[in-house]
Design a protein around this motif. Structure first.
Motif, PDB file in Angstrom:
ATOM      1  N   SER A  33      29.501 -39.641 102.273  1.00  0.00           N
ATOM      2  CA  SER A  33      29.836 -40.593 101.215  1.00  0.00           C
ATOM      3  C   SER A  33      29.542 -40.038  99.825  1.00  0.00           C
ATOM      4  CB  SER A  33      29.048 -41.893 101.409  1.00  0.00           C
ATOM      5  OG  SER A  33      27.648 -41.637 101.404  1.00  0.00           O
ATOM      6  N   GLY A  34      28.720 -38.983  99.758  1.00  0.00           N
ATOM      7  CA  GLY A  34      28.378 -38.422  98.456  1.00  0.00           C
ATOM      8  C   GLY A  34      29.232 -37.242  98.035  1.00  0.00           C
ATOM      9  N   LEU A  35      30.197 -36.865  98.868  1.00  0.00           N
ATOM     10  CA  LEU A  35      30.986 -35.672  98.567  1.00  0.00           C
ATOM     11  C   LEU A  35      32.003 -35.893  97.448  1.00  0.00           C
ATOM     12  CD1 LEU A  35      31.652 -34.271 102.162  1.00  0.00           C
ATOM     13  CD2 LEU A  35      29.848 -33.645 100.545  1.00  0.00           C
ATOM     14  N   ASP A  36      32.140 -37.146  96.988  1.00  0.00           N
ATOM     15  CA  ASP A  36      33.114 -37.391  95.925  1.00  0.00           C
ATOM     16  C   ASP A  36      32.671 -36.838  94.574  1.00  0.00           C
ATOM     17  OD1 ASP A  36      31.066 -39.176  95.523  1.00  0.00           O
ATOM     18  OD2 ASP A  36      32.320 -40.971  95.469  1.00  0.00           O
ATOM     19  N   VAL A  37      31.427 -36.349  94.490  1.00  0.00           N
ATOM     20  CA  VAL A  37      31.000 -35.701  93.238  1.00  0.00           C
ATOM     21  C   VAL A  37      31.626 -34.312  93.094  1.00  0.00           C
ATOM     22  CG1 VAL A  37      28.823 -36.958  93.205  1.00  0.00           C
ATOM     23  CG2 VAL A  37      28.899 -34.669  94.226  1.00  0.00           C
ATOM     24  N   ILE A  38      32.209 -33.796  94.173  1.00  0.00           N
ATOM     25  CA  ILE A  38      32.903 -32.504  94.116  1.00  0.00           C
ATOM     26  C   ILE A  38      34.293 -32.746  93.531  1.00  0.00           C
ATOM     27  CG2 ILE A  38      33.734 -30.538  95.450  1.00  0.00           C
ATOM     28  CD1 ILE A  38      31.618 -31.276  97.588  1.00  0.00           C
ATOM     29  N   THR A  39      34.525 -32.260  92.324  1.00  0.00           N
ATOM     30  CA  THR A  39      35.775 -32.524  91.605  1.00  0.00           C
ATOM     31  C   THR A  39      36.340 -31.228  91.041  1.00  0.00           C
ATOM     32  OG1 THR A  39      34.753 -32.834  89.412  1.00  0.00           O
ATOM     33  CG2 THR A  39      34.779 -34.748  90.904  1.00  0.00           C
ATOM     34  N   GLU A  40      37.397 -31.349  90.267  1.00  0.00           N
ATOM     35  CA  GLU A  40      38.017 -30.189  89.629  1.00  0.00           C
ATOM     36  C   GLU A  40      37.112 -29.566  88.573  1.00  0.00           C
ATOM     37  OE1 GLU A  40      38.824 -33.764  87.231  1.00  0.00           O
ATOM     38  OE2 GLU A  40      39.097 -33.275  89.363  1.00  0.00           O
ATOM     39  N   ARG A  41      35.992 -30.201  88.264  1.00  0.00           N
ATOM     40  CA  ARG A  41      35.007 -29.630  87.338  1.00  0.00           C
ATOM     41  C   ARG A  41      33.908 -28.872  88.066  1.00  0.00           C
ATOM     42  NH1 ARG A  41      34.485 -31.216  82.272  1.00  0.00           N
ATOM     43  NH2 ARG A  41      32.222 -31.530  82.362  1.00  0.00           N
ATOM     44  N   THR A  42      33.949 -28.871  89.404  1.00  0.00           N
ATOM     45  CA  THR A  42      32.927 -28.189  90.205  1.00  0.00           C
ATOM     46  C   THR A  42      33.306 -26.723  90.408  1.00  0.00           C
ATOM     47  OG1 THR A  42      32.485 -30.262  91.383  1.00  0.00           O
ATOM     48  CG2 THR A  42      31.645 -28.227  92.372  1.00  0.00           C
ATOM     49  N   ALA A  43      32.408 -25.832  90.024  1.00  0.00           N
ATOM     50  CA  ALA A  43      32.660 -24.398  90.207  1.00  0.00           C
ATOM     51  C   ALA A  43      32.366 -23.966  91.631  1.00  0.00           C
ATOM     52  CB  ALA A  43      31.808 -23.585  89.230  1.00  0.00           C
ATOM     53  N   LEU A  44      31.248 -24.446  92.177  1.00  0.00           N
ATOM     54  CA  LEU A  44      30.805 -23.973  93.489  1.00  0.00           C
ATOM     55  C   LEU A  44      29.975 -25.046  94.169  1.00  0.00           C
ATOM     56  CD1 LEU A  44      29.643 -20.624  94.735  1.00  0.00           C
ATOM     57  CD2 LEU A  44      27.843 -22.321  94.606  1.00  0.00           C
ATOM     58  N   VAL A  45      30.121 -25.138  95.485  1.00  0.00           N
ATOM     59  CA  VAL A  45      29.308 -26.025  96.318  1.00  0.00           C
ATOM     60  C   VAL A  45      28.460 -25.141  97.226  1.00  0.00           C
ATOM     61  CG1 VAL A  45      29.286 -27.916  97.967  1.00  0.00           C
ATOM     62  CG2 VAL A  45      31.165 -27.717  96.306  1.00  0.00           C
TER      63      VAL A  45
ATOM     64  N   PRO B 131      26.746 -29.090 109.685  1.00  0.00           N
ATOM     65  CA  PRO B 131      28.192 -28.952 109.877  1.00  0.00           C
ATOM     66  C   PRO B 131      28.867 -28.812 108.510  1.00  0.00           C
ATOM     67  CG  PRO B 131      27.298 -30.850 111.073  1.00  0.00           C
ATOM     68  CD  PRO B 131      26.240 -30.404 110.128  1.00  0.00           C
ATOM     69  N   LEU B 132      29.690 -27.809 108.346  1.00  0.00           N
ATOM     70  CA  LEU B 132      30.267 -27.529 107.037  1.00  0.00           C
ATOM     71  C   LEU B 132      31.695 -28.035 106.866  1.00  0.00           C
ATOM     72  CD1 LEU B 132      29.066 -23.854 106.380  1.00  0.00           C
ATOM     73  CD2 LEU B 132      27.977 -25.991 105.692  1.00  0.00           C
ATOM     74  N   GLU B 133      32.318 -28.526 107.934  1.00  0.00           N
ATOM     75  CA  GLU B 133      33.751 -28.813 107.863  1.00  0.00           C
ATOM     76  C   GLU B 133      34.116 -29.773 106.735  1.00  0.00           C
ATOM     77  OE1 GLU B 133      31.907 -28.985 110.564  1.00  0.00           O
ATOM     78  OE2 GLU B 133      32.683 -27.426 111.908  1.00  0.00           O
ATOM     79  N   GLN B 134      33.386 -30.884 106.616  1.00  0.00           N
ATOM     80  CA  GLN B 134      33.740 -31.871 105.600  1.00  0.00           C
ATOM     81  C   GLN B 134      33.416 -31.385 104.190  1.00  0.00           C
ATOM     82  OE1 GLN B 134      31.658 -35.070 107.734  1.00  0.00           O
ATOM     83  NE2 GLN B 134      33.560 -36.241 107.671  1.00  0.00           N
TER      84      GLN B 134
ATOM     85  N   ALA C 218      36.242 -30.972 101.251  1.00  0.00           N
ATOM     86  CA  ALA C 218      36.110 -31.565  99.922  1.00  0.00           C
ATOM     87  C   ALA C 218      36.182 -30.491  98.837  1.00  0.00           C
ATOM     88  CB  ALA C 218      34.788 -32.329  99.820  1.00  0.00           C
ATOM     89  N   ALA C 219      35.566 -29.329  99.103  1.00  0.00           N
ATOM     90  CA  ALA C 219      35.597 -28.246  98.116  1.00  0.00           C
ATOM     91  C   ALA C 219      37.002 -27.685  97.966  1.00  0.00           C
ATOM     92  CB  ALA C 219      34.622 -27.148  98.532  1.00  0.00           C
ATOM     93  N   ARG C 220      37.692 -27.492  99.076  1.00  0.00           N
ATOM     94  CA  ARG C 220      39.052 -26.948  98.994  1.00  0.00           C
ATOM     95  C   ARG C 220      39.986 -27.900  98.242  1.00  0.00           C
ATOM     96  NH1 ARG C 220      38.409 -25.565 104.946  1.00  0.00           N
ATOM     97  NH2 ARG C 220      37.696 -23.400 104.979  1.00  0.00           N
ATOM     98  N   ALA C 221      39.814 -29.192  98.467  1.00  0.00           N
ATOM     99  CA  ALA C 221      40.660 -30.166  97.780  1.00  0.00           C
ATOM    100  C   ALA C 221      40.480 -30.093  96.267  1.00  0.00           C
ATOM    101  CB  ALA C 221      40.347 -31.574  98.282  1.00  0.00           C
ATOM    102  N   ALA C 222      39.264 -29.704  95.830  1.00  0.00           N
ATOM    103  CA  ALA C 222      38.975 -29.598  94.403  1.00  0.00           C
ATOM    104  C   ALA C 222      39.093 -28.167  93.884  1.00  0.00           C
ATOM    105  CB  ALA C 222      37.563 -30.124  94.130  1.00  0.00           C
ATOM    106  N   ASP C 223      39.492 -27.235  94.764  1.00  0.00           N
ATOM    107  CA  ASP C 223      39.579 -25.812  94.415  1.00  0.00           C
ATOM    108  C   ASP C 223      38.229 -25.265  93.942  1.00  0.00           C
ATOM    109  OD1 ASP C 223      40.946 -23.409  94.316  1.00  0.00           O
ATOM    110  OD2 ASP C 223      41.472 -23.630  92.195  1.00  0.00           O
ATOM    111  N   ALA C 224      37.140 -25.819  94.522  1.00  0.00           N
ATOM    112  CA  ALA C 224      35.806 -25.313  94.227  1.00  0.00           C
ATOM    113  C   ALA C 224      35.451 -24.219  95.239  1.00  0.00           C
ATOM    114  CB  ALA C 224      34.778 -26.440  94.306  1.00  0.00           C
TER     115      ALA C 224
END
Length: 378
Positions: free
Chosen positions: A129-141, A155-158, A162-168
């Motif tokens: 539920s907290g992965l929505d902080v990953i956005t197009e402004r995120t450089a790296l997760v 588990p890293l899948e989700q 989320a990172a791929r969707a934001a291109d992080a």
């Protein structure tokens, strides 16, 4: 007090004893002269040893040799990933897990106001539920693959989705996974990954950041740029040779050794919960077979550790980077434990020297040590 040779070592997650194959490999090259950046014969010989070690390590990790950036250890590799990504144009933010190693969480202080912390549940796994902080402004997760205090596997899948969707970009600290769980950089799908030698029986002082070939990290330092222009400094050839030898041995024995350690871990966990009241194992499967974290309610962890130490048993109150400082475990606090619970937990970690006899000696000493520690805390 027992001498070093008479002691039982339950702190492999902090640093494993040097394995003989790594020692022998380094002994063969310590005295050889030559800077691997030099063009003369000695330099070329050193370069050959360095690159052969890089190829061996890459093979153990499912990576291409050009993706291996040798570092001084896991801390530097984590720093390189985080700081190297922090200057991505238009992406001022980083996202990290709440239970990361201090070499990752320290970026909060280094880059104030620019780091989002991903909360975990009581088992230490990221809350989706907290992965929505990953956005197009995120450089790296950045999130651990296996936690260094609890052994919990993440588990890293989700997170990756989320990172791929934001291109992080994505980075994982796999220091505690290497040699204990299957680890393949290409299959894992992250952009960068940290490993180090001394957790799997290699020498202290060398690790690696595995970086995808088409990813360009900025270099936080400056110099000759010897390691893919991300890290500067004369390469540590003998340490690289030792790292490669230890990695090859650990990966070759991984399935057998993981099964053996898993049995010992379960035996110790069952022995503790059956013979001592008011205890709690921290972390549920999937976990590393080499780490067991237990809360002993009513104890001060430091008191219990020192009583076991006097009995010839070496264990830890948590990360070796924070051990020695009396404070609650930040990892357990992030998992929702109280300050009292986070201050009364020990980590037992296993390796090649751990056997049934060592578990027997630990279980023989532990109930009385816990009783004494609880009495001292009253």
């Amino acid at each position: 007090m027992a001498t070093v040779s008479e002691r039982d070592y339950f702190d492999h997650a902090a640093g494993a004893p040097l394995v003989e194959v790594a020692r022998a490999a380094m002994d063969a090259v310590w005295r050889l002269p030559g800077n691997p950046s030099s063009l003369h014969t000695a330099g070329r010989s050193a370069r050959r040893l360095l690159e052969e070690s890089r190829e061996t390590l890459a093979g153990c990790l499912g990576a291409h040799p050009t993706e291996i950036v040798f570092t001084s250890g896991g801390t530097e590799a984590n720093n390189l990933a985080l700081l190297g990504a922090s200057s991505r144009p238009g992406r001022p933010r980083l996202a990290i897990g709440a239970t990361e190693h201090p070499s990752v969480t320290g970026v909060i202080e280094r880059l104030p106001g620019r780091v989002d912390v991903l909360a975990v549940d009581r088992d230490g796994r990221l809350q989706t539920s907290g992965l929505d902080v990953i956005t197009e402004r995120t450089a790296l997760v950045s999130t651990m693959l296996v936690n260094n205090e609890t052994g919990v596997a993440q588990p890293l899948e989700q997170v990756l989705a989320a990172a791929r969707a934001a291109d992080a970009w994505t980075h994982t600290d796999a220091v505690q996974a290497f040699g204990h769980l299957p680890l393949d950089f290409a299959d894992l799908g992250v952009d960068a990954m940290t490993v180090t030698a001394h957790k799997l029986g290699g020498p202290v002082g060398i690790g690696a950041l595995v970086v995808r070939r088409d990813l360009a990290l900025a270099a936080p330092g400056f110099g000759g740029g010897q390691e893919r222009k991300v890290r500067s400094g004369t390469a540590m050839v003998a340490l690289a040779v030792g790292f490669a030898a230890a990695a090859r041995a650990a990966v070759g024995d991984r399935e057998t050794e993981a099964a053996r350690l898993g049995v010992l871990r379960e035996r110790l966990a069952a022995g503790i919960t059956d013979s001592i009241v008011d205890v709690m194992v921290n972390g549920t499967a999937p976990v590393s077979p080499a780490v067991l974290n237990v809360t002993f309610t009513g104890c001060r962890a430091d008191d219990l550790l020192l009583m076991l130490d006097a009995a010839g048993l070496d264990c830890s109150t948590g990360s070796a980077c924070t051990a020695g400082v009396h404070q609650p475990s930040e990892v357990l606090l992030a998992m929702g434990r109280s300050e009292a619970e986070a201050s009364s937990s020990l980590r037992f970690s296993f390796g090649p020297t751990t056997d049934d006899a060592a578990i027997d000696r630990l279980m023989a000493a532990l109930p009385q040590a816990v009783a004494r520690a609880r009495a001292a805390a009253l």
